[in-house]
Design a protein around this motif. Structure first.
Motif, PDB file in Angstrom:
ATOM      1  N   VAL A  67       0.844  -1.193   0.000  1.00  9.66           N
ATOM      2  CA  VAL A  67       0.000   0.000   0.000  1.00  9.66           C
ATOM      3  C   VAL A  67       0.883   1.247   0.000  1.00  9.66           C
ATOM      4  CG1 VAL A  67      -1.694   1.336   1.301  1.00  9.66           C
ATOM      5  CG2 VAL A  67      -1.934  -1.139   1.150  1.00  9.66           C
ATOM      6  N   ASP A  68       1.891   1.265   0.854  1.00 12.80           N
ATOM      7  CA  ASP A  68       2.813   2.405   0.909  1.00 12.80           C
ATOM      8  C   ASP A  68       3.539   2.604  -0.414  1.00 12.80           C
ATOM      9  OD1 ASP A  68       2.232   3.015   3.560  1.00 12.80           O
ATOM     10  OD2 ASP A  68       3.825   1.731   4.342  1.00 12.80           O
ATOM     11  N   GLY A  69       3.878   1.495  -1.061  1.00 12.09           N
ATOM     12  CA  GLY A  69       4.658   1.558  -2.294  1.00 12.09           C
ATOM     13  C   GLY A  69       3.835   1.687  -3.560  1.00 12.09           C
ATOM     14  N   LEU A  70       2.497   1.881  -3.412  1.00 11.14           N
ATOM     15  CA  LEU A  70       1.586   2.054  -4.544  1.00 11.14           C
ATOM     16  C   LEU A  70       1.619   0.853  -5.494  1.00 11.14           C
ATOM     17  CD1 LEU A  70       1.959   4.987  -3.407  1.00 11.14           C
ATOM     18  CD2 LEU A  70       1.566   5.802  -5.740  1.00 11.14           C
ATOM     19  N   VAL A  71       1.819  -0.340  -4.936  1.00 12.30           N
ATOM     20  CA  VAL A  71       1.779  -1.559  -5.736  1.00 12.30           C
ATOM     21  C   VAL A  71       0.344  -1.798  -6.202  1.00 12.30           C
ATOM     22  CG1 VAL A  71       2.112  -4.063  -5.710  1.00 12.30           C
ATOM     23  CG2 VAL A  71       3.747  -2.558  -4.539  1.00 12.30           C
ATOM     24  N   ASP A  72       0.173  -2.219  -7.440  1.00 11.89           N
ATOM     25  CA  ASP A  72      -1.160  -2.430  -8.000  1.00 11.89           C
ATOM     26  C   ASP A  72      -1.478  -3.920  -8.063  1.00 11.89           C
ATOM     27  OD1 ASP A  72      -3.572  -2.327  -9.245  1.00 11.89           O
ATOM     28  OD2 ASP A  72      -2.815  -1.636 -11.186  1.00 11.89           O
ATOM     29  N   HIS A  73      -2.326  -4.378  -7.143  1.00 13.46           N
ATOM     30  CA  HIS A  73      -2.790  -5.772  -7.167  1.00 13.46           C
ATOM     31  C   HIS A  73      -4.125  -5.901  -7.898  1.00 13.46           C
ATOM     32  CE1 HIS A  73       0.377  -7.457  -4.732  1.00 13.46           C
ATOM     33  NE2 HIS A  73       0.180  -6.579  -3.763  1.00 13.46           N
ATOM     34  N   GLY A  74      -4.593  -4.799  -8.474  1.00 13.75           N
ATOM     35  CA  GLY A  74      -5.811  -4.847  -9.267  1.00 13.75           C
ATOM     36  C   GLY A  74      -6.981  -5.431  -8.504  1.00 13.75           C
ATOM     37  N   GLY A  75      -7.706  -6.340  -9.160  1.00 12.10           N
ATOM     38  CA  GLY A  75      -8.879  -6.954  -8.567  1.00 12.10           C
ATOM     39  C   GLY A  75      -8.586  -7.898  -7.423  1.00 12.10           C
ATOM     40  N   ASP A  76      -7.307  -8.206  -7.179  1.00 10.13           N
ATOM     41  CA  ASP A  76      -6.956  -9.094  -6.067  1.00 10.13           C
ATOM     42  C   ASP A  76      -6.835  -8.364  -4.732  1.00 10.13           C
ATOM     43  OD1 ASP A  76      -6.842 -11.225  -7.805  1.00 10.13           O
ATOM     44  OD2 ASP A  76      -4.659 -11.212  -8.000  1.00 10.13           O
ATOM     45  N   TRP A  77      -6.870  -7.017  -4.752  1.00 13.22           N
ATOM     46  CA  TRP A  77      -6.624  -6.268  -3.519  1.00 13.22           C
ATOM     47  C   TRP A  77      -7.602  -6.667  -2.409  1.00 13.22           C
ATOM     48  CZ3 TRP A  77      -2.974  -4.291  -1.008  1.00 13.22           C
ATOM     49  CH2 TRP A  77      -1.981  -3.503  -1.572  1.00 13.22           C
ATOM     50  N   PHE A  78      -8.903  -6.691  -2.690  1.00 10.11           N
ATOM     51  CA  PHE A  78      -9.874  -6.937  -1.628  1.00 10.11           C
ATOM     52  C   PHE A  78      -9.771  -8.365  -1.109  1.00 10.11           C
ATOM     53  CE2 PHE A  78     -11.604  -3.223  -3.797  1.00 10.11           C
ATOM     54  CZ  PHE A  78     -11.828  -2.392  -2.711  1.00 10.11           C
ATOM     55  N   ARG A  79      -9.458  -9.304  -1.991  1.00 10.89           N
ATOM     56  CA  ARG A  79      -9.218 -10.675  -1.536  1.00 10.89           C
ATOM     57  C   ARG A  79      -8.040 -10.724  -0.577  1.00 10.89           C
ATOM     58  NH1 ARG A  79      -7.042 -15.444  -5.622  1.00 10.89           N
ATOM     59  NH2 ARG A  79      -6.116 -16.793  -4.013  1.00 10.89           N
ATOM     60  N   ARG A  80      -6.959 -10.040  -0.922  1.00 14.70           N
ATOM     61  CA  ARG A  80      -5.759 -10.069  -0.083  1.00 14.70           C
ATOM     62  C   ARG A  80      -5.989  -9.360   1.250  1.00 14.70           C
ATOM     63  NH1 ARG A  80      -0.575 -10.596  -3.326  1.00 14.70           N
ATOM     64  NH2 ARG A  80      -1.229 -11.315  -5.386  1.00 14.70           N
ATOM     65  N   LEU A  81      -6.654  -8.217   1.225  1.00 13.83           N
ATOM     66  CA  LEU A  81      -6.848  -7.439   2.438  1.00 13.83           C
ATOM     67  C   LEU A  81      -7.820  -8.113   3.407  1.00 13.83           C
ATOM     68  CD1 LEU A  81      -7.087  -3.894   0.796  1.00 13.83           C
ATOM     69  CD2 LEU A  81      -5.207  -4.738   2.221  1.00 13.83           C
ATOM     70  N   THR A  82      -8.957  -8.571   2.891  1.00 17.87           N
ATOM     71  CA  THR A  82      -9.900  -9.245   3.778  1.00 17.87           C
ATOM     72  C   THR A  82      -9.312 -10.561   4.288  1.00 17.87           C
ATOM     73  OG1 THR A  82     -11.023 -10.318   1.899  1.00 17.87           O
ATOM     74  CG2 THR A  82     -11.937  -8.228   2.679  1.00 17.87           C
ATOM     75  N   GLY A  83      -8.550 -11.238   3.444  1.00 14.30           N
ATOM     76  CA  GLY A  83      -7.911 -12.479   3.866  1.00 14.30           C
ATOM     77  C   GLY A  83      -6.897 -12.260   4.979  1.00 14.30           C
TER      78      GLY A  83
END
Length: 369
Positions: A289-305
């Protein structure tokens, strides 16, 4: 350098049992953390690490402070992505204002995707009417983030997000926080009766339903990773207490401490193996998040997980420590007993277990027909 000095943490840990016993707000902790500069904007990674450390000393204090740190983190994430709409939050935080969350509502299992609170256009802003629950920092906040649904928006119903000030008319804080654990957060119910947010403090207009607006992403990223860090900190302390108990207890049968018992050794090793996975998970995502990495549509899966794994792992670790400590851990005066009560709160924070699995299933299989 972390503002959490050993002396500060020792004082905070010493006060925690009293706050819990008396169901009292952590006012002294808040004063000291403010004085130490803990409430100021920092990177998400640094904040997550510090929140984990703070939670190992006083879980309820860390959870309450979390709500301020989330809003400050939201403003910072937006700023770093070229959105200055909440830069005033950063300035207010630097000036000593205290932010809290007024989003949760009784009966609203859609969380941020819809609201039972009514938002109406009035002269100079929007008036909000509804009930908000789990308003941590209730006795002390000076800025309350709220949202509601405007039924007659320009293009149909829409969600209106904004920030109330403490002196706004129509804001009532109930004295109703008497819970099993996390008692020092003073997360009282807040009732809004035509409480007005001025136009310049309206932060977003969003459609009803799921969306990937940067504002929503920033809330998810900060809330879920910092919540996960708090519960990881509880697990850190529980494991520490479990190890202490294993060395302190002696078997009448063998004359050896529990630290020599193969079953006890397995329990603590099992807890440590689970706990060791949390730091790479939470910290890698915070750094992304700090590094502005783009996980695209996987972000919410990764964060909630990440939040799900942290809270479930913490419950498992505390349970193992309780088993190792024996009957002494069951006393109400035991720190482990307090951790057992505090860690249960993790199942109530969004995203809950059902929502997490639905998010991951949608990421893998697409939406339901």
């Amino acid at each position: 350098m972390s503002p959490l000095t050993p002396d500060l943490l020792a004082r905070i840990r010493e006060r925690a049992p009293g706050y819990d016993r008396e169901n009292a707000f952590f006012a002294e902790d808040l004063d000291e953390l403010r004085a130490a500069g803990y409430m100021a904007p920092r990177s998400l990674l640094d904040t997550a690490r510090d929140q984990r450390l703070l939670a190992a000393h006083a879980p309820a204090t860390a959870l309450g402070i979390n709500m301020h740190l989330v809003w400050v983190g939201v403003a910072r994430v937006l700023h770093e992505r070229g959105d200055s709409s909440l830069d005033w939050v950063l300035r207010d935080a630097e000036a000593g204002e205290l932010f809290a969350f007024g989003n949760s509502e009784p009966g609203n299992d859609l969380v941020l995707w819809d609201s039972l609170t009514r938002a109406e256009t009035v002269e100079g802003g929007f008036a909000f009417t509804g009930t908000k629950i789990f308003t941590s920092l209730a006795p002390a906040w000076t800025r309350l983030g709220v949202f509601g649904k405007q039924a007659d928006g320009p293009d149909g119903p829409r969600l209106v997000h904004g920030f109330l000030t403490r002196d706004a008319d129509g804001v009532t804080t109930l004295d109703d926080w008497d819970t099993l654990g996390m008692r020092a957060t003073a997360s009282n119910t807040t009732r809004l009766d035509h409480a007005v947010v001025s136009t310049e403090r309206i932060s977003r207009f969003l459609p009803v339903g799921p969306n990937a607006d940067p504002f929503v992403f920033a809330i998810f990223a900060n809330f879920l990773l910092l919540i996960g860090s708090v519960y990881a900190g509880i697990a850190d302390r529980a494991l520490e207490l479990g190890v202490e108990a294993a060395h302190a207890r002696t078997s009448l049968k063998t004359g050896l401490t529990s630290a020599s018992d193969p079953d006890i050794r397995w329990r603590l090793a099992d807890a440590a193996l689970a706990l060791d996975a949390l730091a790479p998970d939470l910290e890698t995502l915070a750094a992304d998040v700090d590094g502005l990495v783009d996980h695209g549509g996987d972000w919410f899966r990764r964060l909630t997980g990440a939040k799900h794994r942290a809270t479930e792992t913490a419950r498992r670790v505390v349970d193992q420590a309780m088993r190792v400590a024996g009957g002494g851990g069951y006393r109400s005066s035991s720190e482990l007993a307090r951790l057992q009560r505090d860690v249960l709160a993790g199942i109530y924070h969004p995203s809950d277990t059902e929502s997490v699995h639905a998010t991951v299933a949608t990421n893998l299989l697409g939406p339901l027909p």
